[in-house]
Design a protein around this motif. Sequence first.
Motif, PDB file in Angstrom:
ATOM      1  N   ASP A 861       0.824  -1.220   0.000  1.00 31.07           N
ATOM      2  CA  ASP A 861       0.000   0.000   0.000  1.00 31.07           C
ATOM      3  C   ASP A 861       0.853   1.264   0.000  1.00 31.07           C
ATOM      4  OD1 ASP A 861      -2.681   1.435   0.563  1.00 31.07           O
ATOM      5  OD2 ASP A 861      -1.378   2.130   2.182  1.00 31.07           O
ATOM      6  N   THR A 862       2.023   1.208   0.659  1.00 30.30           N
ATOM      7  CA  THR A 862       2.819   2.410   0.851  1.00 30.30           C
ATOM      8  C   THR A 862       4.287   2.143   0.536  1.00 30.30           C
ATOM      9  OG1 THR A 862       1.318   3.177   2.602  1.00 30.30           O
ATOM     10  CG2 THR A 862       3.483   4.207   2.481  1.00 30.30           C
ATOM     11  N   LEU A 863       4.864   3.013  -0.254  1.00 25.69           N
ATOM     12  CA  LEU A 863       6.296   2.989  -0.543  1.00 25.69           C
ATOM     13  C   LEU A 863       6.862   4.339  -0.144  1.00 25.69           C
ATOM     14  CD1 LEU A 863       8.875   1.762  -1.791  1.00 25.69           C
ATOM     15  CD2 LEU A 863       8.080   2.589  -4.017  1.00 25.69           C
ATOM     16  N   GLU A 864       7.762   4.336   0.851  1.00 26.94           N
ATOM     17  CA  GLU A 864       8.357   5.569   1.337  1.00 26.94           C
ATOM     18  C   GLU A 864       9.832   5.600   0.960  1.00 26.94           C
ATOM     19  OE1 GLU A 864       7.758   6.167   5.484  1.00 26.94           O
ATOM     20  OE2 GLU A 864       5.570   6.192   5.339  1.00 26.94           O
ATOM     21  N   LEU A 865      10.239   6.674   0.310  1.00 27.49           N
ATOM     22  CA  LEU A 865      11.627   6.872  -0.093  1.00 27.49           C
ATOM     23  C   LEU A 865      12.112   8.152   0.575  1.00 27.49           C
ATOM     24  CD1 LEU A 865      11.158   6.021  -3.871  1.00 27.49           C
ATOM     25  CD2 LEU A 865      11.944   4.488  -2.051  1.00 27.49           C
ATOM     26  N   VAL A 866      13.036   7.993   1.524  1.00 24.70           N
ATOM     27  CA  VAL A 866      13.463   9.115   2.354  1.00 24.70           C
ATOM     28  C   VAL A 866      14.958   9.356   2.146  1.00 24.70           C
ATOM     29  CG1 VAL A 866      13.467  10.088   4.679  1.00 24.70           C
ATOM     30  CG2 VAL A 866      11.775   8.346   4.063  1.00 24.70           C
ATOM     31  N   ASP A 867      15.311  10.596   1.873  1.00 27.34           N
ATOM     32  CA  ASP A 867      16.727  10.972   1.715  1.00 27.34           C
ATOM     33  C   ASP A 867      17.444  10.114   0.683  1.00 27.34           C
ATOM     34  OD1 ASP A 867      16.402  12.895   3.676  1.00 27.34           O
ATOM     35  OD2 ASP A 867      17.052  11.576   5.289  1.00 27.34           O
ATOM     36  N   MET A 868      16.780   9.820  -0.399  1.00 25.75           N
ATOM     37  CA  MET A 868      17.403   9.038  -1.475  1.00 25.75           C
ATOM     38  C   MET A 868      17.934   9.981  -2.565  1.00 25.75           C
ATOM     39  SD  MET A 868      17.338   5.903  -0.565  1.00 25.75           S
ATOM     40  CE  MET A 868      17.612   4.955  -2.068  1.00 25.75           C
ATOM     41  N   PRO A 869      19.023   9.553  -3.282  1.00 25.26           N
ATOM     42  CA  PRO A 869      19.628  10.418  -4.305  1.00 25.26           C
ATOM     43  C   PRO A 869      18.640  10.769  -5.421  1.00 25.26           C
ATOM     44  CG  PRO A 869      21.062   8.558  -3.775  1.00 25.26           C
ATOM     45  CD  PRO A 869      19.752   8.286  -3.113  1.00 25.26           C
ATOM     46  N   GLU A 870      18.851  11.908  -6.046  1.00 25.39           N
ATOM     47  CA  GLU A 870      17.972  12.359  -7.125  1.00 25.39           C
ATOM     48  C   GLU A 870      17.977  11.389  -8.305  1.00 25.39           C
ATOM     49  OE1 GLU A 870      18.757  16.321  -8.339  1.00 25.39           O
ATOM     50  OE2 GLU A 870      18.524  17.183  -6.332  1.00 25.39           O
ATOM     51  N   LEU A 880       5.899   0.504 -11.627  1.00 20.83           N
ATOM     52  CA  LEU A 880       5.965   0.267 -10.189  1.00 20.83           C
ATOM     53  C   LEU A 880       5.307   1.419  -9.433  1.00 20.83           C
ATOM     54  CD1 LEU A 880       6.925  -1.107  -7.603  1.00 20.83           C
ATOM     55  CD2 LEU A 880       9.175  -0.062  -7.950  1.00 20.83           C
ATOM     56  N   VAL A 881       5.630   2.622  -9.817  1.00 23.25           N
ATOM     57  CA  VAL A 881       5.065   3.801  -9.151  1.00 23.25           C
ATOM     58  C   VAL A 881       3.541   3.799  -9.248  1.00 23.25           C
ATOM     59  CG1 VAL A 881       4.881   6.322  -9.279  1.00 23.25           C
ATOM     60  CG2 VAL A 881       7.122   5.213  -9.449  1.00 23.25           C
ATOM     61  N   SER A 882       3.012   3.467 -10.411  1.00 24.09           N
ATOM     62  CA  SER A 882       1.560   3.475 -10.601  1.00 24.09           C
ATOM     63  C   SER A 882       0.866   2.333  -9.874  1.00 24.09           C
ATOM     64  CB  SER A 882       1.232   3.420 -12.096  1.00 24.09           C
ATOM     65  OG  SER A 882       1.705   2.201 -12.660  1.00 24.09           O
ATOM     66  N   SER A 883       1.609   1.265  -9.550  1.00 22.22           N
ATOM     67  CA  SER A 883       0.994   0.107  -8.895  1.00 22.22           C
ATOM     68  C   SER A 883       0.863   0.268  -7.388  1.00 22.22           C
ATOM     69  CB  SER A 883       1.805  -1.159  -9.198  1.00 22.22           C
ATOM     70  OG  SER A 883       3.078  -1.106  -8.554  1.00 22.22           O
ATOM     71  N   VAL A 884       1.587   1.239  -6.802  1.00 21.88           N
ATOM     72  CA  VAL A 884       1.556   1.447  -5.346  1.00 21.88           C
ATOM     73  C   VAL A 884       0.606   2.610  -5.035  1.00 21.88           C
ATOM     74  CG1 VAL A 884       2.907   1.966  -3.285  1.00 21.88           C
ATOM     75  CG2 VAL A 884       3.929   0.626  -5.133  1.00 21.88           C
ATOM     76  N   PRO A 885      -0.427   2.375  -4.225  1.00 19.97           N
ATOM     77  CA  PRO A 885      -1.407   3.446  -3.954  1.00 19.97           C
ATOM     78  C   PRO A 885      -0.793   4.697  -3.337  1.00 19.97           C
ATOM     79  CG  PRO A 885      -2.271   1.307  -3.271  1.00 19.97           C
ATOM     80  CD  PRO A 885      -0.840   1.078  -3.639  1.00 19.97           C
ATOM     81  N   ASN A 886       0.158   4.505  -2.428  1.00 17.03           N
ATOM     82  CA  ASN A 886       0.726   5.663  -1.725  1.00 17.03           C
ATOM     83  C   ASN A 886       2.243   5.681  -1.876  1.00 17.03           C
ATOM     84  OD1 ASN A 886      -1.743   6.731  -0.304  1.00 17.03           O
ATOM     85  ND2 ASN A 886      -1.718   4.661   0.537  1.00 17.03           N
ATOM     86  N   LEU A 887       2.734   6.582  -2.717  1.00 21.81           N
ATOM     87  CA  LEU A 887       4.168   6.779  -2.889  1.00 21.81           C
ATOM     88  C   LEU A 887       4.544   8.082  -2.192  1.00 21.81           C
ATOM     89  CD1 LEU A 887       6.941   6.139  -4.152  1.00 21.81           C
ATOM     90  CD2 LEU A 887       6.193   7.443  -6.165  1.00 21.81           C
ATOM     91  N   ARG A 888       5.475   7.996  -1.234  1.00 17.58           N
ATOM     92  CA  ARG A 888       5.894   9.182  -0.490  1.00 17.58           C
ATOM     93  C   ARG A 888       7.393   9.374  -0.649  1.00 17.58           C
ATOM     94  NH1 ARG A 888       2.625   7.194   4.865  1.00 17.58           N
ATOM     95  NH2 ARG A 888       0.529   7.484   4.033  1.00 17.58           N
TER      96      ARG A 888
END
Length: 897
Positions: A861-870, A880-888
């Motif tokens: 349901d949730t994919l969180e990417l914190v402090d990751m390189p540009e 992948l992005v479209s398959s996850v309801p909540n991308l943060r």
Amino acid sequence: MADPVISFVIERTGDLLIQKIVFLKDVRQQVERLQNDLVRMRCFLKDADQRQDEDERIRNWVSEIRAAAYDAEDVIEIFASKVEFFTKDQGLITKLTYYPLKIVSLYEIGKEIESLRMRLKEIADSRVEYGIKNLGEGMTTHGEELQRLRRSSPISEDKDIVGFEKMAKSLVAELLKEDKSRRVVSIVGMGGAGKTTLAKKVYNYADIRARFNCRAWVCVSSSYDHKEMLRTIIKQLNPITKELLELLEKMQEQDLEERLYKDLQDKCYLVVLDDVWEVAAWDCLARRAFPDVGTSSRVLLTSRKRDVAQHADAYRHPYELKTLGQEDSWQLFLRKALGHGANAGCPPDLEEVGREIARRCGGLPLAITVIGGLLLGKNKSNTEWENVLNNFGAYLSRSQSEAGKISEAGAILELSYADLPANLKFCFLYLGLFPEDSVISVHKLIHMWVAEGIMQKRDAKNLEETAAYEDVERLCSRNMVQVAEMTVDKRIKSCRVHDLLRELAIRKAEDENFFQIHGTRDDKISAKSRYLAVHSLPLDENYFGSSTPPLRSLLFFNVRYHRKNISLIFKSFRKLRILDLDDAWMYSNLPKEIGEVRLLRYLNLRGTYITRLPRSVGCLRYLQTLDIRATKYTSCRVKVSNFIWKLESLRHLYADEMECDVPLKIEGLRNLQTLSGIRFEDVMHNDMITLTSLQKLGIVVNDRSEIYKLCMHLSEVGSLKTLRLCRYSGTPESQGGLSKLRHVTELKLSNWTMLPPDFPPNLSRLSLKNIFLEDDPMPVLEKLGQLSFLKIKVAFVGPQHMVISRHGFHQLKFLELNHLVVLYEIKVEEGALPQLQCLRIRDCDRLWELPEELKHISTLDTLELVDMPEDFISGLDADLVSSVPNLRIFDSPKERM
């Protein structure tokens, strides 16, 4: 009740009478009479509360009652603590020795109670000259005025909708869905967030008007009249005639319900219920007056309370209206303050102050609209705008204004406060002590509220903290407090208060003389303060002046870099329950006089540079929470004398590592729930089975620590659920044995050089921090059959590749990989992680990409990417992005309190 502080103090006086009955039996009648006097005084507070704005003398009258109520509680508790000290756990000779002191104390409390009763009698007699009457319960005139200001109508639609466009379209689509059943769509949010504005926009959409041939709007409010609501809706559905009006006035409630039901029965209707406060208000209408007969009808409901919306339709999540972002706030401000259309510019000389005004509104549309409307009628000069900024709180709160709208902004927030029960008002006011923009730890807040005694009346022993957490949830549900961070299992970890609501709390606290904030070096600390938050220290060390206030709570914030030692004469603070010196740097150890603060229940010395606790801390028999942890600015070891075992009320002891010259005795602390920072040797010297409430245990181990023996020693501690093992030096011997801990469900390992050979059999949560691993840990960890939470944080060396096989982690719901410095690749085999709900990747600089197989995990349901390189973010797979309801995707939050 008019004054939440007085109401609560009266209740707690009764609680003390019950709790301390053994020690108060000789003066029980006097205490009961005093409590009855206070209850009688409370009967007159309704009228006084209604008229406080009119007459300063009446405000002083209420303040006198409050002071007397506080003094009553203090007298009783201080006396009970003295008698308890004289008589509890003492032998016959000792009791005989102290008997004269007990008699003296009985005489003293008798005199003090009689003095208090005389004070109350004089206060009661003086109310006559002020014309204060006993009005009983009911809506005050002030409350009625607040309700009048909040009456809404769909006619006057605000054209300047900023930041809501996407949600408005989503709401329209939801209302127009093909579904024959009657459905409820709800909008929730804090007061002033724009719920009514958004509902008006949707109500007047052309597609909505075309679809629903029957529409009605009613403002419910917190003091709803069921018959009047029914009449309001019926009038909108029928031509208004004299005969109809006369008929409606004669109809009884049941007749009105039947009439409305018939009017709607064959219609495709839309009814907006704006500003619903109570579940009962919904039930009255929905169950008897709104037909559900397959006509695709809809009800649109707005409320400040999430539980009301969920009650109306438990199967659908309400639309939650958040505050506006910085740019949307600025655009709305420009429209309101300058009267320009979209994308209008701002004069350069006004932009800096204008942006600061918009920021102070905290994303609240009503505040922006009110302040902007005020500025629209003023000269476009920097001086005028600076004046508004410098008097921001006053412009939003005062009851009369040149603009005519200022009172509405104050009213909308004040209504939310007025609707709170007494205990929640107390809790809300307490939050005003924290600085602006504070992110407040819920654990810390709960410990404070319990120490303050707020929860005493409602719950039995050991359930107080559960009740306190429920109050945090209630305040969040009512949108009086914002959730800052949630745990994986959806519990509130930290919270914050919107700036405008914090200003409301401060204003109410000042009106009710509840607390004082020492915010500048020039502030004078009142001799009457009961709750004091020090946000800035004066240069004068004697900042309490010649008379010490009767403080119950003393909190220090943002005084880390004060150059002088914080000087506290503890023998003057015998009424203090809470002392919070979190991160207030002290340049000497705690004075031994701390032991004279006998009523102290919460002592926070985190990050104070204190290296030793005096033996006198052992005199604090009521102490519930002791925090002596370090922060990133300070060292972590604190020396303690062997007194911990004396702290019989202790529930939570937080430390990084406690040092003691002799084995530290902790046996018999039956209330202790949390113990961290105790050394391996000290655990082994104590019978841990006597700690019957212990749930969380943090142990410091070294190369001499025998983990197997430790686990055997802890295996019979049935209450233990969470175990943390922190290595500060060497590699522990005989690391096996964790499988003996059948009760442990959460394990935290810090500074470990390898994975242990076995784990607790019922382990569901595992955290690995500062780990030195050479091999991929996943083949071992994925075999832990009940594991639902896994966090691996900071691996200095370790595998470049991680592989999660199709056979692993059958129950895992949350996975965090944090600062794995050499991790290049993660492989997830098809069929792996069948229950995964949240994946958090944080600060893994060398990770190339996310595994493609993640898009096949249907539960994610949730994919969180914190402090990751540009480069990592820009290279994310679109499927992948479209398959996850909540991308943060976000950067780390700022340091929390």
